[in-house]
Design an enzyme around this catalytic site. Structure first.
Site, short mmCIF file in Angstrom:
data_model
loop_
_atom_site.label_atom_id
_atom_site.label_comp_id
_atom_site.label_asym_id
_atom_site.label_seq_id
_atom_site.Cartn_x
_atom_site.Cartn_y
_atom_site.Cartn_z
N SER A 21 0.83 -1.22 0.00
CA SER A 21 0.00 0.00 0.00
C SER A 21 0.86 1.26 0.00
O SER A 21 1.82 1.38 0.76
CB SER A 21 -0.90 0.01 1.23
OG SER A 21 -1.59 1.25 1.29
N THR A 68 -8.60 -1.75 2.17
CA THR A 68 -8.33 -2.23 0.82
C THR A 68 -8.60 -3.73 0.79
O THR A 68 -9.15 -4.29 1.74
CB THR A 68 -6.89 -1.82 0.40
OG1 THR A 68 -6.69 -2.20 -0.95
CG2 THR A 68 -5.81 -2.44 1.27
N LYS A 72 -13.26 -4.47 1.58
CA LYS A 72 -14.17 -3.37 1.22
C LYS A 72 -15.65 -3.69 1.45
O LYS A 72 -16.42 -2.82 1.84
CB LYS A 72 -13.93 -2.95 -0.24
CG LYS A 72 -12.61 -2.21 -0.43
CD LYS A 72 -12.46 -1.69 -1.85
CE LYS A 72 -11.13 -0.97 -2.01
NZ LYS A 72 -10.99 -0.37 -3.35
N ASP A 109 -13.26 5.92 -4.56
CA ASP A 109 -12.52 5.56 -5.77
C ASP A 109 -13.05 6.28 -7.02
O ASP A 109 -12.28 6.81 -7.82
CB ASP A 109 -12.57 4.05 -6.01
CG ASP A 109 -11.73 3.28 -5.01
OD1 ASP A 109 -10.75 3.84 -4.51
OD2 ASP A 109 -12.08 2.12 -4.71
N GLY A 133 -13.73 -3.61 -18.62
CA GLY A 133 -13.83 -4.26 -17.31
C GLY A 133 -15.18 -4.04 -16.67
O GLY A 133 -15.89 -3.08 -17.00
N ALA A 134 -15.53 -4.96 -15.77
CA ALA A 134 -16.83 -4.87 -15.08
C ALA A 134 -16.71 -5.35 -13.64
O ALA A 134 -17.66 -5.83 -13.05
CB ALA A 134 -17.88 -5.68 -15.83
N GLY A 135 -15.51 -5.20 -13.05
CA GLY A 135 -15.30 -5.59 -11.65
C GLY A 135 -15.64 -4.44 -10.71
O GLY A 135 -16.34 -3.49 -11.08
N LEU A 159 -19.17 -11.60 -20.24
CA LEU A 159 -20.33 -10.78 -20.62
C LEU A 159 -21.32 -10.61 -19.46
O LEU A 159 -21.84 -9.51 -19.23
CB LEU A 159 -21.01 -11.41 -21.83
CG LEU A 159 -22.29 -10.74 -22.32
CD1 LEU A 159 -22.00 -9.33 -22.84
CD2 LEU A 159 -22.97 -11.57 -23.40
N ILE A 220 -6.57 2.77 -14.76
CA ILE A 220 -6.55 2.90 -13.30
C ILE A 220 -5.37 2.13 -12.70
O ILE A 220 -5.07 2.28 -11.54
CB ILE A 220 -7.89 2.47 -12.65
CG1 ILE A 220 -8.10 0.98 -12.78
CG2 ILE A 220 -9.06 3.23 -13.24
CD1 ILE A 220 -9.06 0.50 -11.72
N GLY A 243 -2.96 6.65 -14.05
CA GLY A 243 -3.81 6.19 -12.95
C GLY A 243 -3.37 6.62 -11.56
O GLY A 243 -4.17 6.63 -10.62
P1 ATR Z 1 -11.37 -4.99 -9.32
O1 ATR Z 1 -12.15 -4.90 -8.05
O2 ATR Z 1 -9.96 -4.46 -9.21
O3 ATR Z 1 -12.09 -4.39 -10.48
P2 ATR Z 1 -12.14 -7.65 -10.14
O4 ATR Z 1 -13.50 -7.45 -9.58
O5 ATR Z 1 -11.45 -8.95 -9.94
O6 ATR Z 1 -11.12 -6.55 -9.57
O7 ATR Z 1 -12.19 -7.32 -11.70
C1 ATR Z 1 -11.11 -7.48 -12.54
C2 ATR Z 1 -11.48 -7.07 -13.97
O8 ATR Z 1 -10.37 -7.34 -14.83
C3 ATR Z 1 -12.66 -7.84 -14.53
O9 ATR Z 1 -13.36 -7.02 -15.45
C4 ATR Z 1 -11.93 -8.99 -15.26
O10 ATR Z 1 -12.70 -9.59 -16.26
P3 ATR Z 1 -13.68 -10.83 -15.90
O11 ATR Z 1 -14.93 -10.23 -15.31
O12 ATR Z 1 -13.93 -11.50 -17.21
O13 ATR Z 1 -12.92 -11.70 -14.92
C5 ATR Z 1 -10.78 -8.23 -15.85
N1 ATR Z 1 -9.67 -9.12 -16.22
C6 ATR Z 1 -8.75 -9.67 -15.41
N2 ATR Z 1 -7.85 -10.40 -16.12
C7 ATR Z 1 -8.24 -10.32 -17.42
C8 ATR Z 1 -7.74 -10.85 -18.64
N3 ATR Z 1 -6.65 -11.63 -18.69
N4 ATR Z 1 -8.39 -10.53 -19.80
C9 ATR Z 1 -9.49 -9.74 -19.78
N5 ATR Z 1 -10.02 -9.20 -18.65
C10 ATR Z 1 -9.39 -9.48 -17.49
#
Ligand code: ATR
Length: 279
Positions: A21, A68, A72, A109, A133-135, A159, A220, A243
């Site tokens: 950190s 962190t 969270k 964030d 991304g969608a995390g 998806l 980011i 980022g």
């Molecule tokens: P965070 O909280 O940091 O967003 P997370 O919830 O684990 O962490 O999300 C990680 C993101 O990176 C997701 O969108 C993940 O895609 P998936 O939902 O398909 O897992 C994306 N990601 C991680 N490694 C990847 C890779 N090799 N190729 C494409 N997307 C990746």
């Protein structure tokens, strides 16, 4: 030299692991800059101990903390008072304790992300923004961009996660992970919220050949500081936003809650934290 007295205000960052950190560095930089009698310390806390540690910190007179990975969501559950942003995220990264013993929390964030772009002179209203991304990080970024009246599109390897995010946000379009590079020409801003390009992960080549010349690109990820995506954008002569600024801006709210000063993000702080990333 920074000296703390018996009246010092204390805050912390809780994570597992916590050694990586940069938050102690940046908060203690601000404490020193503002000559505040206080300290900000890293605490390595396992998931199973998290709730007890929060209660102990409150009892011990801490002003609050950042949390962190992996805390969270657990931190959200600990809160007595949360704002709309926290409710939408279902998680918080900043906690503060009130005089009457309440635990308040929010997620900074997304605001940090937006503040970083605004600092770089980027306007967001009505802009077409593609989020990779969608995390959890994408959720914060997307929510804050919607507050700025931006138009968001999400693409994600999985998806279903993109669909869930759009449903939860009640806004946004989805494009297929396989076709975002082809559609890039219609966007004003490209945001990477995935871990692609992060130090220690596999190499990834971002294809920006269809980008319009006005596309702004941001990531980011901040380790490395200039990520593969930012490098690809620079090579095409596109404007980029690092980022690291998001990390610095997301820290401001907590600092002002705990220590009573609204700190600024400037070149000196950025370089100080950036130097620590080289080690
Ligand atoms: P965070 O909280 O940091 O967003 P997370 O919830 O684990 O962490 O999300 C990680 C993101 O990176 C997701 O969108 C993940 O895609 P998936 O939902 O398909 O897992 C994306 N990601 C991680 N490694 C990847 C890779 N090799 N190729 C494409 N997307 C990746």
């Amino acid at each position: 030299m920074q000296i703390i007295t018996g009246k010092a205000k204390i805050a912390a960052v809780l994570g597992w692991p916590i050694e990586h950190s940069r938050s102690p560095l940046l908060h203690n930089f601000w404490l020193q800059r503002h000559q505040i009698d206080g300290a900000y310390i890293p605490l390595a806390v396992k998931a199973e101990d998290f709730k007890d540690v929060i209660q102990t910190m409150k009892a011990a007179g801490f002003k609050g903390c950042n949390v962190t990975i992996p805390h969270k969501e657990a931190a959200y559950q600990c809160c007595d008072i949360v704002d709309e942003t926290a409710k939408k995220m279902g998680s918080v990264n900043t906690l503060w304790f009130t005089e009457d013993g309440k635990i308040c929390g929010t997620s900074t964030d997304g605001d940090g992300f937006v503040a970083n772009l605004k600092d770089a002179g980027i306007t967001l209203t009505n802009k077409k923004i593609l989020i990779l991304g969608a995390g959890g990080a994408a959720r914060s970024v997307a929510y804050s961009l919607l507050q700025e009246n931006a138009q968001i599109t999400i693409t994600n390897r999985t998806l279903e996660r993109a669909e869930q995010l759009v449903q939860d946000l009640n806004s946004g379009r989805i494009i297929d992970w396989q076709s975002w590079t082809k559609e890039l020409g219609s966007f004003d801003l490209l945001v990477n919220t995935t871990s692609l390009g992060m130090e220690g992960k596999e190499d990834f080549q971002f294809d920006l050949q269809n980008a319009s010349k006005n596309l702004v690109v941001t990531d980011i990820v901040y380790v490395p500081r200039i990520t593969p995506l930012l490098k690809a954008a620079e090579q095409k002569g596109l404007k980029t936003v690092e980022g690291l600024g998001m990390l610095l801006h997301q820290a401001r709210l907590g600092f002002s809650k705990w220590f009573g000063v609204d700190p600024i993000v400037d070149h000196e702080l950025t370089e100080f934290v950036a130097n620590s990333l080289k080690k």
